[in-house]
Design an enzyme around this catalytic site. Sequence first.
Site, mmCIF file in Angstrom:
data_model
loop_
_atom_site.group_PDB
_atom_site.id
_atom_site.type_symbol
_atom_site.label_atom_id
_atom_site.label_comp_id
_atom_site.label_asym_id
_atom_site.label_seq_id
_atom_site.Cartn_x
_atom_site.Cartn_y
_atom_site.Cartn_z
ATOM 1 N N ASN A 1 0.845 -1.211 0.000
ATOM 2 C CA ASN A 1 0.000 0.000 0.000
ATOM 3 C C ASN A 1 0.877 1.256 0.000
ATOM 4 O OD1 ASN A 1 0.988 0.125 2.566
ATOM 5 N ND2 ASN A 1 -0.996 0.362 3.588
ATOM 6 N N LEU B 1 5.451 -10.165 4.226
ATOM 7 C CA LEU B 1 6.453 -9.225 4.747
ATOM 8 C C LEU B 1 5.862 -7.866 5.111
ATOM 9 C CD1 LEU B 1 8.228 -11.341 3.098
ATOM 10 C CD2 LEU B 1 9.824 -9.495 2.751
ATOM 11 N N ARG C 1 -6.410 -21.169 0.815
ATOM 12 C CA ARG C 1 -7.227 -21.367 -0.405
ATOM 13 C C ARG C 1 -6.416 -22.015 -1.524
ATOM 14 N NH1 ARG C 1 -7.511 -18.674 -5.015
ATOM 15 N NH2 ARG C 1 -6.636 -16.671 -4.382
ATOM 16 N N TYR D 1 4.977 -2.910 17.360
ATOM 17 C CA TYR D 1 5.677 -3.796 16.413
ATOM 18 C C TYR D 1 5.958 -5.152 17.063
ATOM 19 C CZ TYR D 1 9.199 -5.163 12.908
ATOM 20 O OH TYR D 1 9.916 -5.806 11.923
#
Length: 319
Positions: free
Chosen positions: A39, A80, A113, A152
């Site tokens: 993103n 990642l 899936r 984190y």
Amino acid sequence: MSQTSRFRRALVTGGGGFLGSYVCEQLLSSGVEVIGVDNFSTGHRSYVEHLMGRSGFTLVEADVIEEFDTPGSVDLVMHLASPASIPEFYRLPLETLLVGSQGTHNALRIAHRCGARFVLASTSEVYGDPLKHPQDEEYWGNVNPIGARSVYDEAKRYAEAFTTAYGNKHGVSVGIARIFNSYGPRMRPDGRVISGFIAQALDGVPLTIHGDGNQTRSPCYVEDTARGLLAIAESDYGRPVNIGNVHEVTIRDLAQLILEVTGSRSPLKFIEADADDPRQRCPDISRAERELGWRPQVALEEGLRRTVAAASKPSADWK
Ligand code: UDP
């Protein structure tokens, strides 16, 4: 990496990130088609510019926190995606937690899936401010759950727990890489120490040491780290594996080394220490050596030389 992979088509979340870009590159070089998803909240197009247009590489802009899917099937999922530096954790605290939780669930769902192998990029931060040294994978860590870097640390600890439970429940083949500080060409000065020191040294401004500089890290050259991740993928190994370099240095010595490699005359400047900053960090990599036959190949001085050379190019676009 030029060996042929057993995989045909991989999804790499965080494929537009620093480490992700090397993972994509090595997969492509071993004959695997790659779909990178990012993103670009902390990734950057400059990381993957050289891969654009390369046959077999597709980059999709999407947020893995939202439910997402890949076109067609994959036989490998490398997860990642995550902010990875302290300033980013401050800027994106909830996103950091959510990409470790929902993002991991979404990526695992795709692996399930497709019947794909799944590899989680975890971190040496799961050991927190370690009371055991060096850190092996059986050590449970010393983490402040509400501290400055907890978003984190806890996101990755949760991601490890979720990955393990999901793998057991749904029969997905999972691997977990605990990655120790990586560095190398293209790394932007995003708050992390090596890229920051190099930028300061090249600009001739003081190198800012947080605290007394006696804290240690064990930097691993990014191509070694990426190769370690792919070794986990190619194996069927399911327990966490440390991926790092055992060459431990103090931050003060690291600053000196960067001054030598850059030939810079910048002074050192000591400023306030980071909250909850781990005092020492060094991996025990005997599991990686034994189970994967992996060990780092690039020495610190050589890795720094390569990183500085890339950052010194007039075209270096990372400021
Ligand atoms: N650090 C520093 N100056 C900087 C950036 C970081 O002295 O400009 C220190 C930081 O406090 C820590 C170490 O270098 O002790 C490694 O920091 P980094 O953020 O790169 O990695 P992490 O702490 O996540 O291992």
